[in-house]
Scaffold this motif. Sequence first.
Motif, short mmCIF file in Angstrom:
data_model
loop_
_atom_site.label_atom_id
_atom_site.label_comp_id
_atom_site.label_asym_id
_atom_site.label_seq_id
_atom_site.Cartn_x
_atom_site.Cartn_y
_atom_site.Cartn_z
N LYS A 51 0.84 -1.20 0.00
CA LYS A 51 0.00 0.00 0.00
C LYS A 51 0.87 1.25 0.00
CE LYS A 51 -3.88 -2.26 0.60
NZ LYS A 51 -5.00 -2.23 -0.27
N GLY A 52 1.84 1.31 -0.91
CA GLY A 52 2.75 2.44 -0.99
C GLY A 52 4.11 2.08 -0.42
N VAL A 69 4.83 7.59 -0.50
CA VAL A 69 3.40 7.67 -0.69
C VAL A 69 2.73 6.52 0.06
CG1 VAL A 69 3.44 6.35 -2.85
CG2 VAL A 69 1.56 7.90 -2.42
N ASP A 70 1.58 6.81 0.67
CA ASP A 70 0.78 5.82 1.39
C ASP A 70 -0.58 5.74 0.70
OD1 ASP A 70 -0.61 4.20 3.13
OD2 ASP A 70 -0.41 5.53 4.86
N THR A 71 -0.90 4.59 0.12
CA THR A 71 -2.15 4.43 -0.61
C THR A 71 -3.17 3.59 0.16
OG1 THR A 71 -1.29 2.51 -1.80
CG2 THR A 71 -1.02 4.66 -2.85
N SER A 72 -3.00 3.44 1.47
CA SER A 72 -3.89 2.59 2.25
C SER A 72 -5.23 3.27 2.56
CB SER A 72 -3.22 2.17 3.55
OG SER A 72 -2.96 3.30 4.37
N ARG A 75 -7.61 8.55 -0.17
CA ARG A 75 -6.74 9.38 -1.03
C ARG A 75 -5.29 9.06 -0.69
NH1 ARG A 75 -8.67 13.73 -3.55
NH2 ARG A 75 -6.75 14.88 -3.28
N PRO A 76 -4.39 9.02 -1.69
CA PRO A 76 -2.98 8.78 -1.39
C PRO A 76 -2.39 9.96 -0.60
CG PRO A 76 -3.29 9.24 -3.72
CD PRO A 76 -4.65 9.15 -3.11
N TYR A 78 1.14 11.82 0.47
CA TYR A 78 2.54 11.98 0.11
C TYR A 78 3.30 12.58 1.28
CZ TYR A 78 0.44 11.27 -4.42
OH TYR A 78 -0.27 10.74 -5.46
N ASP A 97 -2.42 14.91 1.54
CA ASP A 97 -3.13 14.14 0.53
C ASP A 97 -3.64 15.05 -0.58
OD1 ASP A 97 -5.31 15.43 1.63
OD2 ASP A 97 -6.42 13.59 2.08
#
Length: 112
Positions: A51-52, A69-72, A75-76, A78, A97
């Motif tokens: 997840k990023g 980046v965290d996509t968990s 919205r991602p 940064y 985000d």
Amino acid sequence: MSKSIIAFIGAAACCMGVAAEDLKLPLDSDEKGTLYINPNLSPTESAVNTKGATVGVERPDGSGLSGGVDTSKERPTYSLGASTGGKRSYSAGAFSDGKNNAGVKAGVTIKY
């Protein structure tokens, strides 16, 4: 308490300590420092999903830079960060985000 319960509690405590550490996988290393990646992993029963990730550089004196980046979430998010090295280390970072979730963080680490 029986020995098996004490052994189970001890093993659980060890696993919790290991899980608290960030997983930094080195990509390249030389006398100037280490380039690493820190994946944001989400385990399931049969697989591990990413997840990023964060990519960073850590120098021998303890200073470093990172970004990721965290996509968990919906919205991602940064992030960017940096830290100094030495006995008294300062760190700072920012994350966003691009909409509602944004912030700045800072800290001091004193080694003795």
